[in-house]
Scaffold this active site. Sequence first.
Site, PDB file in Angstrom:
ATOM      1  N   HIS A 186       0.768  -1.241   0.008  1.00 21.51           N
ATOM      2  CA  HIS A 186      -0.096  -0.147   0.150  1.00 21.51           C
ATOM      3  C   HIS A 186       0.855   1.235  -0.207  1.00 21.51           C
ATOM      4  O   HIS A 186       0.625   2.275  -0.701  1.00 21.51           O
ATOM      5  CB  HIS A 186      -1.078   0.107   1.343  1.00 21.51           C
ATOM      6  CG  HIS A 186      -1.353   1.395   1.415  1.00 21.51           C
ATOM      7  ND1 HIS A 186      -2.578   2.055   0.926  1.00 21.51           N
ATOM      8  CD2 HIS A 186      -1.131   2.358   2.189  1.00 21.51           C
ATOM      9  CE1 HIS A 186      -3.053   3.231   0.933  1.00 21.51           C
ATOM     10  NE2 HIS A 186      -1.867   3.541   1.873  1.00 21.51           N
TER      11      HIS A 186
ATOM     12  N   HIS B 107       1.393   5.376  -2.526  1.00 16.38           N
ATOM     13  CA  HIS B 107       1.790   6.705  -2.240  1.00 16.38           C
ATOM     14  C   HIS B 107       2.894   7.171  -2.943  1.00 16.38           C
ATOM     15  O   HIS B 107       2.862   8.449  -3.139  1.00 16.38           O
ATOM     16  CB  HIS B 107       2.067   6.790  -0.772  1.00 16.38           C
ATOM     17  CG  HIS B 107       0.751   6.835   0.189  1.00 16.38           C
ATOM     18  ND1 HIS B 107       0.094   7.789   0.287  1.00 16.38           N
ATOM     19  CD2 HIS B 107       0.424   5.683   1.074  1.00 16.38           C
ATOM     20  CE1 HIS B 107      -0.854   7.511   1.161  1.00 16.38           C
ATOM     21  NE2 HIS B 107      -0.708   5.990   1.494  1.00 16.38           N
TER      22      HIS B 107
ATOM     23  N   GLU C 101      -5.734   9.775   0.440  1.00 18.37           N
ATOM     24  CA  GLU C 101      -6.059   8.208   0.434  1.00 18.37           C
ATOM     25  C   GLU C 101      -7.181   7.716  -0.694  1.00 18.37           C
ATOM     26  O   GLU C 101      -7.074   6.877  -1.251  1.00 18.37           O
ATOM     27  CB  GLU C 101      -6.521   7.792   2.139  1.00 18.37           C
ATOM     28  CG  GLU C 101      -5.301   7.752   2.932  1.00 18.37           C
ATOM     29  CD  GLU C 101      -4.351   6.976   2.557  1.00 18.37           C
ATOM     30  OE1 GLU C 101      -4.335   5.891   1.671  1.00 18.37           O
ATOM     31  OE2 GLU C 101      -3.275   6.865   3.136  1.00 18.37           O
TER      32      GLU C 101
ATOM     33  N   SER D 245      -4.159   1.230  -4.375  1.00 24.39           N
ATOM     34  CA  SER D 245      -3.564  -0.077  -3.917  1.00 24.39           C
ATOM     35  C   SER D 245      -4.759  -1.107  -3.728  1.00 24.39           C
ATOM     36  O   SER D 245      -4.130  -2.213  -3.337  1.00 24.39           O
ATOM     37  CB  SER D 245      -2.614  -0.075  -2.895  1.00 24.39           C
ATOM     38  OG  SER D 245      -3.552   0.830  -1.785  1.00 24.39           O
TER      39      SER D 245
HETATM   40 FE    FE Z   1      -1.919   5.389   2.983  1.00 26.51          FE
END
Ligand code: FE
Length: 288
Positions: free
Chosen positions: A143, A148, A189, A208
Site C-alpha cells: 500500500h 503513495h 487516500e 492499491s
Molecule cells: Fe496510505
Amino acid sequence: MTASSPPTPVVYGEGSRPPRGDYARDGLVLADYTCPQNYAAYTAQDHDTYRRLFERQSALLPGLACDAFIEALPRLGARDRIPRFEEINASLTPATGWEVVAVPGLIPEVPFFTLLANRKFPVTDWIRTPDEMDYIVEPDVFHDLFGHVPLLFNPVFADHMQAYGVGGLKAHGLGACEQLSRLYWYTVEFGLVRQADGLRAYGAGILSSAGELQHSVRSPQPQRLALDVTRCMRTRYKIDSYQQTYFVIDSFQQLFDLTAPDFTPLYAQVQAQDALTADASVAGDLPG
Ligand code: FE
Ligand code: PHE
C-alpha cells in the site's frame, strides 16, 4: 527517547487493536519512529506477494488511475520483488527531494507530520500474508509504496504532501487533527481527479485496492462531490468498506490551492458544526 526504549505506537482512529509491526526490533526503532528496512527478513513468499500484487494492480490502472500516477509508476523500480528503499530514493530524491524511510507500522500523528514536513515519507516495511491479497486493515509495504510513492515524483503533489505535514503539526497544536485527517482520507487516500478524458483515481487507498479502484471510478453507487475543504473536514469516513462519498479535484494544483489558506478559522467553523455521516448529502454540495 532512546533507541533502547522504543516509542509506544498508536493506531489511527478508534479501536484498541495493537498495530501489527514489530516496534521493539531490539532497539532499532529510532526516536523519530524510523527503522532500517529489514530487507534480509523478507521471505521468498513475501517477495512473491509483492510481485503478484504489483502485477494485478498495474494491469487494472489504464482508464482508472490518473495519468501522473501511471507515468511515474515505472520509477518505483523493481516490480518482481520488494524494492530496497534506497533504490527508490536514488531516483526519487533527485526528482523532488523526497525520501522514503522505513517505519514498523502506523506511527503517531506528530512524528508522522514531522517526517512529511521534512519530505520524508514513512513506508511500513512488512508485507501482508497471501490470504490478505484483496484486503488488509493496516497499511503494508505494498500500500505505502505502490499507493503513495509514485505521486511523490510529481512536483505539485510532492509540495502538497510537505505542506500537509507542516499543516498537520499546526492542526495538532489546535486540537484539529481529526478534521485534518478527514481531508487526508478523502484526498491523499481516496481522492478522485477529473481529467480531460474522464474521472480517475489518485488516492493511495484506491490505487492499491483491486476492488475499490473500479468501484470508485465506475460504480453508480457512491456520491462524487467537488472537493470543498470544510465540507470534507466535516465528513466522517469508514475504514472497513468502500467509500460512500468521493471528493473530486480538477488538478493537483487545485488541491494545493484549496488547502493553502490558513485553516485556523476553518477548523473553528467545522468544530462548531455537527459531523456528517459518510453518506450524507447537504445543501450546497456540488457534483464532482
Ligand atoms: Fe496510505
Ligand atoms: N493550509 C493549511 C493550514 O494553514 C495546512 C494544510 C496544507 C493542510 C496542505 C492540508 C494540506 O493549516
